[in-house]
Scaffold this active site. Structure first.
Site, PDB file in Angstrom:
ATOM      1  N   PRO A 108       0.971  -1.276  -0.059  1.00 29.13           N
ATOM      2  CG  PRO A 108      -0.784  -1.663   1.576  1.00 29.13           C
ATOM      3  CD  PRO A 108       0.579  -2.125   1.147  1.00 29.13           C
ATOM      4  CD  GLU A 109       2.237   3.660  -4.438  1.00 26.23           C
ATOM      5  OE1 GLU A 109       2.688   4.815  -4.378  1.00 26.23           O
ATOM      6  OE2 GLU A 109       2.449   2.861  -5.383  1.00 26.23           O
ATOM      7  NE  ARG A 130      14.198   4.480  11.625  1.00 24.75           N
ATOM      8  CZ  ARG A 130      13.594   3.797  13.102  1.00 24.75           C
ATOM      9  NH1 ARG A 130      14.305   4.248  14.147  1.00 24.75           N
ATOM     10  NH2 ARG A 130      12.473   3.202  13.082  1.00 24.75           N
ATOM     11  CG  ASN A 149       7.068   0.161  -8.478  1.00 24.45           C
ATOM     12  OD1 ASN A 149       7.621   0.721  -9.076  1.00 24.45           O
ATOM     13  ND2 ASN A 149       7.313  -0.960  -8.797  1.00 24.45           N
TER      14      ASN A 149
END
Length: 268
Positions: A2-3, A125, A166
């Site tokens: 999942p984005e 991070r 992606n």
């Protein structure tokens, strides 16, 4: 995987369903039992997302941190007090039950209990998230303009920019006419500004619609999507098919361990 828009949608949903009230938290699978017990019955103060990371913050400065990874999913169900709770189906890592809804988490890459400082360390991070208010594109640009790595790799690096996967990576580079193998330091500031603006717009559409929509109306015809029920893409998972704009065959190759897709004609 999942984005970022998917995690922001989950955070908004969980905020509506559970925040501001005590939540029952268990681990039917057993792998999260002690951590679930630590927040069981506490008030969920808020749910938020940063990139591909979901954070449930409880009173007592405790945070449940979830990264879905490739296989993680949340399944929601309405609470029926008369019928009782449904049996856990499959490997349910974490079950949350509120006043009106319950949700089961299966297959996450990460499901852990953190103290406030540890949760802040996770966020430290990560790069700026295009979907978060106040995200600073200058911090992204500073990393990109100093790097010899391909821009296609930099956009997928969560320490550079959080939430881009992606599909968004391949599609935004096509929309901006940028070869994914071009070095970050070879990207102009104007190109970066246009790419950032496009990403913000596309991801906001994804957040609102619940799906990645990238093809402009004038190109949204012809060959179908790469999978049933998915909106068309320009290049993602279309290797060997003709470009929707120039008819050049779409190419794919490995870029730092992930397949990237591009059009040699439009992204020369």
């Amino acid at each position: 995987m999942p984005e970022g828009h998917t995690l922001h949608r989950l955070a908004r949903l969980h905020q509506r369903r559970f925040a501001g009230r005590p939540v029952a938290v268990t681990s039917p699978q057993g792998r999260f039992t002690s951590s679930a017990a630590a927040v069981d019955g506490r008030v969920l103060q808020n749910a938020s997302a940063w990139g591909k990371h979901l954070f449930h913050r409880y009173d007592g400065e405790l945070t449940v941190h979830v990264h879905l990874g490739l296989y993680g999913t949340f399944t929601e169900w309405p609470v029926d007090r008369a019928a009782g709770l449904p049996a856990a189906v499959g490997q349910v890592r974490m079950r949350m039950v509120g006043a009106e809804y319950g949700t089961d988490l299966r297959g996450p890459a990460v499901c852990e209990l953190l103290e406030a400082a540890e949760a802040a360390e996770v966020v430290s991070r990560l790069g700026p998230d295009p979907l978060r208010r106040g995200a600073d594109p200058a911090a992204v640009w500073a990393r990109i303009t100093r790097s010899r790595r391909p821009i296609g790799a930099l956009l997928m690096d969560q320490a550079v920019i959080a939430g881009v996967g992606n599909v968004y990576r391949s599609e935004v580079l096509f929309r901006q006419g940028i070869d994914p193998y071009r070095a970050g330091r070879a990207i102009s500031e104007a190109e970066f500004a246009a790419t950032w603006s496009d990403l913000v717009g596309l991801m906001r559409v994804g957040l609102r619609r619940g799906m990645i929509i990238v093809v402009r109306p004038e190109h949204d015809h012809g060959l179908p999507s790469y999978a049933p029920g998915r909106p068309r893409t320009y290049v993602y998972r279309r290797a060997g098919e003709p470009c929707r704009v120039c008819t050049t065959s779409i190419r794919t190759a490995d870029l730092e361990g992930r397949h990237v897709f591009w059009c040699p004609g439009c992204q020369a």
